[in-house]
Every structure is written in C-alpha cells, then in structure tokens.
Design a protein around this motif. Structure first.
Motif, PDB file in Angstrom:
ATOM      1  N   SER A 146      -6.361 -10.587   7.183  1.00 29.22           N
ATOM      2  CA  SER A 146      -5.173 -10.671   6.328  1.00 29.22           C
ATOM      3  C   SER A 146      -4.102 -11.457   7.061  1.00 29.22           C
ATOM      4  O   SER A 146      -4.139 -11.585   8.285  1.00 29.22           O
ATOM      5  CB  SER A 146      -4.649  -9.267   5.973  1.00 29.22           C
ATOM      6  OG  SER A 146      -4.101  -8.633   7.115  1.00 29.22           O
ATOM      7  N   GLU A 278       8.947  -6.836  -5.856  1.00 32.99           N
ATOM      8  CA  GLU A 278       7.646  -6.489  -5.293  1.00 32.99           C
ATOM      9  C   GLU A 278       7.500  -6.923  -3.838  1.00 32.99           C
ATOM     10  O   GLU A 278       6.540  -6.539  -3.166  1.00 32.99           O
ATOM     11  CB  GLU A 278       6.525  -7.094  -6.143  1.00 32.99           C
ATOM     12  CG  GLU A 278       6.494  -6.530  -7.561  1.00 32.99           C
ATOM     13  CD  GLU A 278       5.405  -7.163  -8.402  1.00 32.99           C
ATOM     14  OE1 GLU A 278       4.439  -7.706  -7.830  1.00 32.99           O
ATOM     15  OE2 GLU A 278       5.509  -7.128  -9.632  1.00 32.99           O
ATOM     16  N   TYR A 293       4.548 -10.805   1.292  1.00 31.88           N
ATOM     17  CA  TYR A 293       3.316 -10.220   0.771  1.00 31.88           C
ATOM     18  C   TYR A 293       2.207 -10.373   1.803  1.00 31.88           C
ATOM     19  O   TYR A 293       2.320 -11.144   2.751  1.00 31.88           O
ATOM     20  CB  TYR A 293       2.897 -10.931  -0.518  1.00 31.88           C
ATOM     21  CG  TYR A 293       3.864 -10.769  -1.659  1.00 31.88           C
ATOM     22  CD1 TYR A 293       3.659  -9.796  -2.635  1.00 31.88           C
ATOM     23  CD2 TYR A 293       4.986 -11.584  -1.770  1.00 31.88           C
ATOM     24  CE1 TYR A 293       4.550  -9.645  -3.690  1.00 31.88           C
ATOM     25  CE2 TYR A 293       5.875 -11.440  -2.815  1.00 31.88           C
ATOM     26  CZ  TYR A 293       5.656 -10.468  -3.774  1.00 31.88           C
ATOM     27  OH  TYR A 293       6.537 -10.317  -4.803  1.00 31.88           O
ATOM     28  N   ALA A 310      -7.309 -11.323  -2.240  1.00 28.26           N
ATOM     29  CA  ALA A 310      -6.372 -10.443  -2.931  1.00 28.26           C
ATOM     30  C   ALA A 310      -4.994 -10.656  -2.336  1.00 28.26           C
ATOM     31  O   ALA A 310      -4.868 -10.941  -1.138  1.00 28.26           O
ATOM     32  CB  ALA A 310      -6.786  -8.978  -2.789  1.00 28.26           C
ATOM     33  N   THR A 312      -1.295  -8.637  -2.111  1.00 25.58           N
ATOM     34  CA  THR A 312      -0.666  -7.346  -2.361  1.00 25.58           C
ATOM     35  C   THR A 312       0.715  -7.303  -1.741  1.00 25.58           C
ATOM     36  O   THR A 312       1.014  -8.076  -0.823  1.00 25.58           O
ATOM     37  CB  THR A 312      -1.496  -6.200  -1.744  1.00 25.58           C
ATOM     38  OG1 THR A 312      -1.448  -6.307  -0.306  1.00 25.58           O
ATOM     39  CG2 THR A 312      -2.940  -6.252  -2.194  1.00 25.58           C
ATOM     40  N   GLU A 318      -2.221   1.995  -0.279  1.00 29.39           N
ATOM     41  CA  GLU A 318      -3.192   1.337  -1.155  1.00 29.39           C
ATOM     42  C   GLU A 318      -3.303  -0.151  -0.880  1.00 29.39           C
ATOM     43  O   GLU A 318      -4.224  -0.819  -1.355  1.00 29.39           O
ATOM     44  CB  GLU A 318      -2.824   1.560  -2.626  1.00 29.39           C
ATOM     45  CG  GLU A 318      -1.565   0.861  -3.101  1.00 29.39           C
ATOM     46  CD  GLU A 318      -0.282   1.638  -2.809  1.00 29.39           C
ATOM     47  OE1 GLU A 318       0.730   1.385  -3.479  1.00 29.39           O
ATOM     48  OE2 GLU A 318      -0.303   2.501  -1.907  1.00 29.39           O
ATOM     49  N   HIS A 319      -2.352  -0.696  -0.082  1.00 31.24           N
ATOM     50  CA  HIS A 319      -2.378  -2.119   0.261  1.00 31.24           C
ATOM     51  C   HIS A 319      -2.790  -2.356   1.710  1.00 31.24           C
ATOM     52  O   HIS A 319      -2.722  -3.492   2.179  1.00 31.24           O
ATOM     53  CB  HIS A 319      -0.994  -2.727   0.015  1.00 31.24           C
ATOM     54  CG  HIS A 319      -0.492  -2.524  -1.379  1.00 31.24           C
ATOM     55  ND1 HIS A 319       0.825  -2.195  -1.660  1.00 31.24           N
ATOM     56  CD2 HIS A 319      -1.125  -2.577  -2.569  1.00 31.24           C
ATOM     57  CE1 HIS A 319       0.973  -2.063  -2.962  1.00 31.24           C
ATOM     58  NE2 HIS A 319      -0.188  -2.285  -3.537  1.00 31.24           N
ATOM     59  N   VAL A 324      -8.043  -2.484   1.010  1.00 31.10           N
ATOM     60  CA  VAL A 324      -8.305  -3.723   0.291  1.00 31.10           C
ATOM     61  C   VAL A 324      -9.657  -4.306   0.692  1.00 31.10           C
ATOM     62  O   VAL A 324     -10.344  -4.936  -0.125  1.00 31.10           O
ATOM     63  CB  VAL A 324      -7.172  -4.737   0.535  1.00 31.10           C
ATOM     64  CG1 VAL A 324      -7.442  -6.053  -0.188  1.00 31.10           C
ATOM     65  CG2 VAL A 324      -5.833  -4.159   0.083  1.00 31.10           C
ATOM     66  N   THR A 488       3.759 -10.305  -7.546  1.00 30.02           N
ATOM     67  CA  THR A 488       2.378 -10.278  -7.079  1.00 30.02           C
ATOM     68  C   THR A 488       1.466 -11.135  -7.949  1.00 30.02           C
ATOM     69  O   THR A 488       0.598 -11.852  -7.437  1.00 30.02           O
ATOM     70  CB  THR A 488       1.862  -8.832  -7.062  1.00 30.02           C
ATOM     71  OG1 THR A 488       2.728  -8.025  -6.246  1.00 30.02           O
ATOM     72  CG2 THR A 488       0.453  -8.747  -6.509  1.00 30.02           C
ATOM     73  N   GLY A 492      -0.375 -14.276  -6.600  1.00 27.43           N
ATOM     74  CA  GLY A 492      -1.821 -14.072  -6.530  1.00 27.43           C
ATOM     75  C   GLY A 492      -2.582 -15.216  -7.173  1.00 27.43           C
ATOM     76  O   GLY A 492      -3.633 -15.639  -6.683  1.00 27.43           O
TER      77      GLY A 492
END
Length: 526
Positions: A146, A278, A293, A310, A312, A318-319, A324, A488, A492
C-alpha cells in the motif's frame, strides 16, 4: 450515446501521419486497436436515455482518460494535447483540424462512470485482455503493498471546519438560514473568511472555539423538523461530526454547562477537511504523517502487472492493509503464493488466507522484549491447547480463560518472579511478568519460526517481495502521488484507470497484438 460519424475533421492523423507516431507506444496501439479494447457496447449502460443530442463517442473519452492517467495530466492539459499533439489525435481517432472538446466533458464522463454499476470498467477491460493473452498462466505469485496518496484539498483547522460546516447547513437545509440568524452569534456566517480576533491571544482563540461549538449545537438543535434530501442530510451529519471531533468540555466543566475547548490530542478517524470529508490523517510510520487516502495493490511480480487494486480512507480497522489484502486476493481463481510486509501479517488474515489455500510469505512483526535484549514471547513454552505457559526458568502457570483459544488470554507469573535469577532479563514490573497471548498465537509463532529458519522461505521473500516497491513507484510517477479529485469513488476510478494504463503499456512492451479477434502476446514484437 454518441457514435463514430465515420468522418474526421480534416485528414485522419493515423492514416496520413502513421510513420510519425512512435511504433510500440500506447499512442500507436490505441490508434489501431482502441475499438477492440473499448467497444461501444462497453459503455451502453452509462447512456440509458435516447433523448437529447448524442454525446461525444465514449471510446474517444475512454482513450483520452487512459492517456491522461498514464501521463498524469489535468483535464485542461489533456484537451490541449488532443488539440495540438499528433500522437494524441491518432490515439483518440481525431482529425488533424479537430479542436477536441471542452475539458468539462472529461469530468462529466468520470461522473457517469462513478454513477454506473461498473465504475472501474477501464481496468476491467484491460484485465480481460490480460486474461485473454494468458500472460499470467502458470504465474501463481502475488505481492501486496500500500502507499499513501495526498489528497487534493487543504487541511483545515478546527475553526475553519466549524465555520464551513455551519455555512454548508445554512446553504443546503431549507429554513436553516432563519434559524442561524437567531441562534448563531459567534460569527457572521455570510462571510467565508475566518472570524476576526487576536489570533496570538490564547484566551481569545479558546473563547472563539467555545462560541463556534455552541453555535453549531444550537443550530443542530433548532433546525426545522422536516425530511432532508441527500445533500442536506450530509451537511447536517458533517456539522455534528465536526462539532464533536476536536473539542472536549472546558477544563473545569462537567460537560453540561456548554463550555468547550480544543481537545488535547487528535481524535481517531478525524475529518481533516469539510471539502473532502473522506480524507484522513495517515501515519504510514511513527514519524511521518500525511493527509489523504491509501492505495492498496496486488501485482504479479514477474511481469509487474497489477491484478487488483483498492483505494480507501487512510484510517479505520476496515481499511487496514491486512483487511484489504483479503479483498485483493479474493478474486484469484486458485491459490497463490502471497508476499507482503508486516502490515499483512495479522493472525486473522493468516488464518483466512491459509484456509483458502494460499501459501503465505508475509514478514512477521518483530517481538518487543519487556526489557532491552531480554526475553520475548518466543522464549516461553506456550501450550495454547493445554492453556499453560512455562517461562525460561521453568515455572509453569495457567492461562486465563482456558476454554477461549480464540480470545485474548493472560499468563501471570506474579510471586514466581521474586528472587528469580533471570528476572533482570525478563521484566521490570514489580508484580512480576504478565504475558498476553492473543488469538491465532500458534499461527504467528509458526510464521516467526519459518521466517527465521527456513532458507527457501527467506530466498523467496527476498526475490519476489521487492518488485511490488517498483510497482508503487510506477503508480506515483509523474507527480501522481497527489490526487486530483475529492472522495473515495472519484479517486478510486483514477487509481484503477492509472493501473489500467500502466498494465496496457506493460502488455505492449511484452508484445501485445490483436489479430483475428484475439488478443495475444507476440514476443517477437516486444
């Protein structure tokens, strides 16, 4: 939906200037094969109505945003290239004298993508080409990583966020302007600037925050009782969030007298801007913080092709990379060798992926001794089934909650540490050493042993983990570390389009060709 008219404005650039377009480039490939890569039916669902005048053919826009993502250009810069550069005109099928279109049309096209059922169809189209060529056949390795992408907005302080959020409620909620005129007195909210105070006066700043939070709460408490639309509801929710995330009761307040101050510290999952709610604070390391992000990616390390992505927000369980990562590998047709750093090495992720048949090369997180150069968890004999722990001195104690192997348990040595000759290497706690045994301990312990002692595991990790760093570098090259959009969904779409353009360039370098209606890799043309 617009269709190809069959005629160009001026001579066809690809037909008349083909020798000027670099052979083997993405420009030349799109000029020749964009119709096969982006067929008209691919976009039919984005244009459900037959009313009104036809749009710009979506194949032109698809080719344009693919090149835009590849070269990291703004909408204005993209249209300038379409007007002035023969390569771009050829790639998108424009004539020599074609003036292209207004830059806003690219924004409208992305908006249609965002509202569709398949917002990342550009990436999916190129992925179908990858599958058709069979270039990944027999390649069962996937490397995960990431990276943080900076947001496209300025980080706002508490005062700016409060003023902006109140202004948004006044603007979006019917009847809120009248309520604000009566209830809100700390600032003239028709003025978009900051309140005029002595900003070098700590007490004046504290009084202002107190008054702004009071205004926000009074406005929320006195809004007309009515059904709210999406924009109005979002404005109200954002004001409630902003009014609570950065403040706490004043030092001598019990929280019931309406006096507030800026909180000491940073709220978890803090909104950093009302313009892009976000976006989040992100700590990629202990010392380095960014706002924006997280882009998550999986690649096939031998070819460098992106297999899944992805985007996020940067905070929230959850991120997290480990969570992920499960999604990135979920679409694999068969088990793979998965490579990743310590961020992916959580017990729950290991268990889920191993149950799915994947072979894991995730670097285990290092254990921290209670005292420098002292004993770590692995120096203790831990039997999770028998619920016992034996220390290096040979003392054995039971684990708490012996029936709960899937829950956190503790082993307390207490008085056994008194007079122990190994105490100085074990603990500084007056009450003696206490071990915390987390769920999936056996999985994690086995992973640490393998990473430390298995030469084949070590060689594979050193060989196949580093290529993902190169894939990250490709992704953020050309100034693409900083995002251009808000939210997002929009970012994205950009991330997937960027990856699609990089995959396409890589496939072309590998010898991608389209003959007889079939995508193939011809190494002789690479």
């Amino acid at each position: 939906m617009g269709e190809w008219a069959g005629e160009t404005v001026g001579p066809d650039v690809w037909e008349t200037c083909r020798e000027l377009i670099p052979a083997g480039s993405v420009f030349a490939f799109l000029a020749e094969h964009r119709g096969a890569l982006f067929p008209a039916e691919m976009f039919a669902d984005m244009y459900p109505s037959a009313n009104g005048r036809p749009s710009m053919p979506p194949q032109i826009l698809a080719a344009a945003i693919t090149l835009q993502a590849l070269h990291g250009l703004s909408d204005f810069e993209t249209v300038q290239e379409l007007r002035c550069d023969l390569r771009w005109k050829a790639a998108c099928g424009l004539g020599l004298h074609d003036m292209a279109f207004d830059p806003s049309l690219l924004a409208y096209f992305r908006r249609r993508l965002a509202r569709s059922a398949r917002p990342n169809r550009m990436f999916e189209a190129v992925r179908e080409v990858v599958q058709a060529t069979g270039v990944l056949k027999g390649k069962h390795r996937r490397a995960l990583d990431s990276t943080v992408l900076d947001d496209a907005v300025a980080t706002q302080d508490t005062v700016t966020q409060l003023v902006a959020a109140v202004r948004a409620v006044i603007r979006e909620v019917p009847g809120a302007a009248g309520t604000a005129a009566v209830q809100c007195t700390a600032h003239d909210y028709t003025d978009p600037g900051k309140p005029r105070i002595a900003w070098n006066d700590a007490q004046a700043r504290a009084d202002l925050v107190d008054a702004l939070v009071t205004d926000a709460l009074r406005l929320l408490g006195h809004l007309p009782d009515q059904e709210l639309g999406e924009k109005a509801a979002n404005a109200v929710g954002l004001l409630a969030l902003v009014a609570g995330q950065d403040v706490e009761p004043a030092e001598d307040s019990d929280g019931r007298d309406g006096r507030w101050r800026i909180t000491q510290g940073t709220a978890p999952d803090r909104v950093v801007s009302t313009v892009d709610p976000e976006s989040r604070h992100i700590h990629k390391t202990r010392t380095h913080q960014q706002d924006g992000y997280k882009a998550h990616l999986a690649i096939e390390p031998e070819t460098g092709l992106y297999t899944a992505l992805a985007l996020t927000p940067g905070s929230g369980p959850e991120h997290h990379e480990a969570q992920v990562g499960l999604d990135l590998l979920a679409e694999e047709d068969e088990p793979v060798d998965a490579f990743g750093d310590t961020a992916y090495s959580t017990g729950s992720t290991r268990r889920a992926l191993q149950e799915a048949g994947h072979r894991l090369f995730f670097k285990p997180a290092p254990l921290r001794p209670a005292v420098p150069s002292g004993f770590t968890l692995d120096d203790f004999a831990i039997d999770t089934a028998a619920a016992t722990v034996t220390c290096p001195q040979g003392h054995t104690v039971p684990l708490s909650d012996p029936g709960g192997q899937h829950h956190q348990r503790k082993a307390a040595f207490g008085k056994l540490c008194s007079g122990c000759p190994l105490r100085q290497r074990c603990t500084k706690a007056k009450a003696g050493r206490i071990l915390t045994i987390r769920p999936h301990h056996d999985l994690q312990a086995a992973a640490r042993r393998q990473a430390a002692t298995d030469p084949d595991w070590q060689a594979a990790y050193r060989r196949w983990r580093p290529p993902v760093e190169r894939a990250v570098a490709w992704l953020v090259h050309h100034g693409n570390r900083k995002l251009r959009y808000r939210g997002t969904t929009a970012n994205g779409i950009w991330l997937h389009t960027r990856a699609a353009s990089l995959n396409l360039r890589r496939l072309i370098n590998l010898g991608l060709t389209h003959t007889g209606g079939t995508w193939t890799i011809n190494p002789a043309t690479a």
